[in-house]
Scaffold this active site. Structure first.
Site, short mmCIF file in Angstrom:
data_model
loop_
_atom_site.label_atom_id
_atom_site.label_comp_id
_atom_site.label_asym_id
_atom_site.label_seq_id
_atom_site.Cartn_x
_atom_site.Cartn_y
_atom_site.Cartn_z
N LYS A 83 -70.60 -90.26 -23.78
CA LYS A 83 -71.75 -89.35 -23.86
C LYS A 83 -72.38 -89.49 -25.24
O LYS A 83 -71.68 -89.33 -26.26
CB LYS A 83 -71.25 -87.92 -23.68
CG LYS A 83 -72.09 -87.04 -22.82
CD LYS A 83 -71.39 -85.68 -22.76
CE LYS A 83 -72.06 -84.74 -21.84
NZ LYS A 83 -71.48 -83.40 -21.94
C1 E4P Z 1 -73.22 -81.02 -19.96
O1 E4P Z 1 -72.69 -82.11 -19.95
C2 E4P Z 1 -72.94 -79.98 -20.95
O2 E4P Z 1 -71.57 -80.03 -21.25
C3 E4P Z 1 -73.19 -78.57 -20.45
O3 E4P Z 1 -73.67 -78.53 -19.14
C4 E4P Z 1 -73.86 -77.68 -21.43
O4 E4P Z 1 -74.10 -76.44 -20.84
P1 E4P Z 1 -74.34 -75.09 -21.66
O5 E4P Z 1 -75.80 -74.93 -21.87
O6 E4P Z 1 -73.80 -74.03 -20.75
O7 E4P Z 1 -73.58 -75.18 -22.95
#
Ligand code: E4P
Length: 221
Positions: A83
């Site tokens: 990522k």
């Molecule tokens: C995606 O890969 C992220 O980890 C995640 O969905 C972030 O979400 P949040 O806005 O609840 O932190």
């Protein structure tokens, strides 16, 4: 539509994996921090438990640092997806890692243009954060609809991974639009399982079965 779990919580991962519901996992530094302990051990364990793609995020913000971290993360298992953030350095790293055969998830995407650029850089997944758009008064789900149309127009292979999901209706809407993947916090997946009529129905079935047994003690199952 594939279902990923958006967590670093091993207990939740094991539970939903045992139900056969998980096509993969997404993590990020905040999710790992929430669990505490040794993040490397946690990431290794997640990669071991889940057969599908597991997104592990780099924390370097510059190109060479991202590559170095990505190569280390990749050693955890063949199902690791790297990522990277939606930045110029992140896209450059995406291009390089992709050409080395690694799968990349470009995260922190908030606009159609960012998503198109991530696709052009070779990302396997692009992660639009819909809940965070909703939080600032923009319609996160309309971004998913726009991406579905744009990616279909040009036959982009990059998968739309709906992230920052806050509630079960986000999942229904994303599925109707045709998103490839939703990544769900464990509590959202838990809510999807439940329906009050299921609970009432089961309670009534069991009560009727007990009544039947009392009327006819020979009844066995
Ligand atoms: C995606 O890969 C992220 O980890 C995640 O969905 C972030 O979400 P949040 O806005 O609840 O932190």
């Amino acid at each position: 539509m594939k279902i990923f779990l958006d967590t670093a919580n091993l207990q939740s991962i094991r539970m939903y994996n045992d139900m056969g519901l998980l096509d993969g996992i997404t993590t990020n530094p905040s999710l790992l921090a929430r669990e505490g302990g040794d993040p490397q051990k946690t990431m290794e364990e997640i990669v071991r438990i889940v057969k599908g793609d597991v997104s592990l995020e780099v924390v370097s913000t510059e190109y060479y640092g991202m590559l170095e971290e990505a190569r280390k993360l990749k050693r955890y298992g063949s199902n690791v997806v790297i990522k990277v953030p939606m930045t110029p350095e992140g896209l450059r790293a995406c291009k390089t890692l992709t050409s080395e055969g690694m799968a990349v998830n470009v995260t922190l995407v908030f606009s159609p243009n960012q998503a198109v650029l991530a696709a052009k850089a070779g990302a396997k997944y692009v992660s639009p954060f819909i809940g965070r758009l909703d939080d600032i008064g923009q319609d996160g789900m309309s971004l998913i609809a726009e991406l579905r149309q744009i990616f279909s127009n040009y036959g982009f292979k990059t998968q739309i991974l709906v992230a920052s999901v806050r509630h079960p209706m986000h999942v229904v809407e994303a599925a109707k639009i045709g998103a490839d993947v939703v990544t769900l916090p464990p509590d959202v997946l838990g809510k999807m399982l439940k329906h009050p009529l299921t609970d009432i129905g089961l309670k009534n079935f069991l009560a009727d079965w007990e009544k039947l047994k009392q009327e006819n003690p020979k009844v066995r199952f």
